[in-house]
Design a protein around this motif. Structure first.
Motif, mmCIF file in Angstrom:
data_model
loop_
_atom_site.group_PDB
_atom_site.id
_atom_site.type_symbol
_atom_site.label_atom_id
_atom_site.label_comp_id
_atom_site.label_asym_id
_atom_site.label_seq_id
_atom_site.Cartn_x
_atom_site.Cartn_y
_atom_site.Cartn_z
ATOM 1 N N GLY A 106 8.710 3.200 -18.796
ATOM 2 C CA GLY A 106 8.044 1.927 -19.162
ATOM 3 C C GLY A 106 7.349 1.648 -17.657
ATOM 4 N N THR A 107 6.731 0.467 -17.871
ATOM 5 C CA THR A 107 5.953 -0.024 -16.601
ATOM 6 C C THR A 107 6.831 -1.351 -16.053
ATOM 7 N N PHE A 108 7.073 -0.891 -14.742
ATOM 8 C CA PHE A 108 8.169 -2.016 -14.007
ATOM 9 C C PHE A 108 7.406 -2.780 -12.824
ATOM 10 N N ASN A 109 7.042 -4.088 -13.185
ATOM 11 C CA ASN A 109 6.327 -4.722 -11.997
ATOM 12 C C ASN A 109 7.508 -5.092 -11.031
ATOM 13 N N PHE A 110 6.887 -5.290 -9.652
ATOM 14 C CA PHE A 110 7.441 -5.461 -8.385
ATOM 15 C C PHE A 110 6.721 -6.715 -7.825
ATOM 16 N N ALA A 111 7.462 -7.422 -6.772
ATOM 17 C CA ALA A 111 6.723 -8.295 -6.112
ATOM 18 C C ALA A 111 7.618 -8.454 -4.761
ATOM 19 N N CYS A 112 6.884 -9.271 -3.879
ATOM 20 C CA CYS A 112 7.517 -9.301 -2.762
ATOM 21 C C CYS A 112 8.611 -10.340 -2.997
ATOM 22 N N SER A 113 9.709 -10.040 -2.444
ATOM 23 C CA SER A 113 11.136 -10.878 -2.492
ATOM 24 C C SER A 113 11.576 -11.825 -1.512
ATOM 25 N N VAL A 114 10.548 -11.875 -0.625
ATOM 26 C CA VAL A 114 10.937 -12.431 0.435
ATOM 27 C C VAL A 114 9.421 -13.373 0.747
ATOM 28 N N TYR A 115 9.838 -14.687 0.892
ATOM 29 C CA TYR A 115 8.386 -15.693 0.965
ATOM 30 C C TYR A 115 7.927 -15.252 2.378
ATOM 31 N N CYS A 116 6.551 -14.963 2.419
ATOM 32 C CA CYS A 116 5.904 -14.432 3.583
ATOM 33 C C CYS A 116 4.586 -15.398 4.052
ATOM 34 N N GLY A 117 4.350 -16.296 3.188
ATOM 35 C CA GLY A 117 3.068 -17.188 3.636
ATOM 36 C C GLY A 117 2.451 -17.465 2.390
ATOM 37 N N GLU A 118 1.395 -18.135 2.520
ATOM 38 C CA GLU A 118 0.423 -18.624 1.497
ATOM 39 C C GLU A 118 -0.025 -17.732 0.411
ATOM 40 N N GLY A 119 -0.355 -16.471 0.842
ATOM 41 C CA GLY A 119 -0.619 -15.276 -0.171
ATOM 42 C C GLY A 119 0.652 -14.562 -0.793
ATOM 43 N N HIS A 120 1.714 -15.078 -0.646
ATOM 44 C CA HIS A 120 2.763 -14.577 -1.161
ATOM 45 C C HIS A 120 2.795 -13.976 -2.368
ATOM 46 N N ILE A 121 2.158 -14.984 -3.187
ATOM 47 C CA ILE A 121 2.095 -14.715 -4.837
ATOM 48 C C ILE A 121 1.171 -13.377 -5.189
ATOM 49 N N ASP A 122 0.542 -12.920 -4.205
ATOM 50 C CA ASP A 122 -0.482 -11.946 -4.383
ATOM 51 C C ASP A 122 0.242 -10.720 -4.306
ATOM 52 N N MET A 123 1.377 -10.520 -3.516
ATOM 53 C CA MET A 123 2.083 -9.365 -3.382
ATOM 54 C C MET A 123 2.717 -8.778 -4.436
ATOM 55 N N ALA A 124 2.060 -8.046 -5.040
ATOM 56 C CA ALA A 124 2.568 -7.442 -6.350
ATOM 57 C C ALA A 124 2.251 -5.816 -6.600
ATOM 58 N N GLY A 125 3.058 -5.214 -7.219
ATOM 59 C CA GLY A 125 2.740 -3.821 -7.496
ATOM 60 C C GLY A 125 3.427 -3.243 -8.750
ATOM 61 N N LYS A 126 3.365 -1.954 -9.285
ATOM 62 C CA LYS A 126 4.061 -1.686 -10.325
ATOM 63 C C LYS A 126 4.601 -0.149 -9.954
ATOM 64 N N LEU A 127 5.700 0.202 -10.699
ATOM 65 C CA LEU A 127 6.484 1.418 -11.040
ATOM 66 C C LEU A 127 6.416 1.875 -12.216
ATOM 67 N N GLU B 93 0.851 -1.079 -0.090
ATOM 68 C CA GLU B 93 -0.069 0.077 -0.012
ATOM 69 C C GLU B 93 1.018 1.074 0.084
ATOM 70 N N PRO B 94 0.888 1.967 -1.052
ATOM 71 C CA PRO B 94 0.092 1.795 -2.360
ATOM 72 C C PRO B 94 1.063 0.608 -3.144
ATOM 73 N N SER B 95 0.071 0.364 -4.054
ATOM 74 C CA SER B 95 0.679 -0.859 -5.101
ATOM 75 C C SER B 95 1.032 -0.217 -6.411
ATOM 76 N N THR B 96 0.926 0.837 -6.639
ATOM 77 C CA THR B 96 1.431 1.617 -7.944
ATOM 78 C C THR B 96 1.916 2.839 -7.518
ATOM 79 N N ILE B 97 3.136 3.096 -7.932
ATOM 80 C CA ILE B 97 3.707 4.613 -7.900
ATOM 81 C C ILE B 97 4.183 4.922 -9.421
ATOM 82 N N THR B 98 3.958 6.231 -9.622
ATOM 83 C CA THR B 98 3.988 6.996 -10.699
ATOM 84 C C THR B 98 5.172 8.203 -10.629
#
Length: 235
Positions: free
Chosen positions: A110-131, A58-63
């Protein structure tokens, strides 16, 4: 009564003072016109604070605009989380209750996606955002180089990706259609380094991303835990 001699002295002092003021003011104006003596500040820094918690940013998008100096702070509220943006050599990791900061210059558009780089639990895959880095000259219109769109596909199962290599042409747009079986684990996500692709197929649906390999070379693709891997080869 002020005698005539004293009057001349007073008038002379006033005249000399006025002349001195006019000379100084004129010199100052000349400096301003020529740019001399004007304060020159550093380029402004765009500051952003991202709060990480299971399982969102939060936030998941920065411009920002291309060329901006960016100061990014990651705050974690519950456990260890990370943000990795490989295109700008960003790799922040913050433990529970910590905050970490990095500065970089957004020198790529451009648009650069980022994700959580440390495994943090079952929902880890849902942690994503974009620059999103906009071109400040063209008003932020992000375009793809011309040429026919190359359509390729990738599917993930519990055993891995169905392709180890994908071949495309450099400098031409590529549309990647990605799907994954629900039991694929971290393989439900695919990240392609250096081209800003980060997609998740959550319930077996097909998701797509369009990008352009900027130059010939090998672009690694993988899941967030780097267990599923492959190469996109641009020639």
């Amino acid at each position: 009564m002020v005698n005539e001699k004293h009057l001349f002295i007073i008038v002379g002092v006033l005249v000399l003072g006025f002349i001195g003021f006019m000379v100084a003011d004129s010199a100052n104006r000349n400096k301003q016109v020529s740019g001399e003596g004007m304060p020159i500040g550093d380029a402004s820094v765009k500051e952003f604070s991202i709060t990480a918690k299971r399982f969102s940013f939060e936030p998941s998008t920065i411009t920002v605009n291309k060329g901006d100096k960016v100061r990014l702070t990651l705050k974690s509220t519950d456990t260890t989380h990370g943000i990795a943006i490989s295109e700008f050599n960003v790799n922040l990791v913050a433990g529970a209750g910590e905050q970490k900061t990095v500065e970089f210059v957004a020198d790529k558009e451009g648009t650069f996606n980022f994700a959580c780089s440390v495994y943090c639990g079952e929902g880890h895959i849902d942690m994503a955002g974009k620059l999103i880095v906009k071109d400040s000259v063209s008003g932020g219109q992000l375009g793809q180089p011309g040429g026919e769109v190359q359509v390729v596909s990738l599917h993930a199962s519990a055993y891995g990706y169905d392709k180890n290599t994908i071949s495309v042409k450099a400098g031409q747009p590529v549309r990647l259609d990605f799907s994954a079986e629900p039991n694929s684990g971290c393989g439900r996500q695919v990240i392609i380094d250096n081209v800003g692709v980060n997609m998740v197929s959550r319930n077996g649906e097909t998701v797509s991303a369009t990008f352009t390999p900027p130059a010939p070379g090998v672009y690694k693709f993988h899941c967030s835990m780097n267990m599923f891997r492959g190469e996109l080869i641009a020639s």
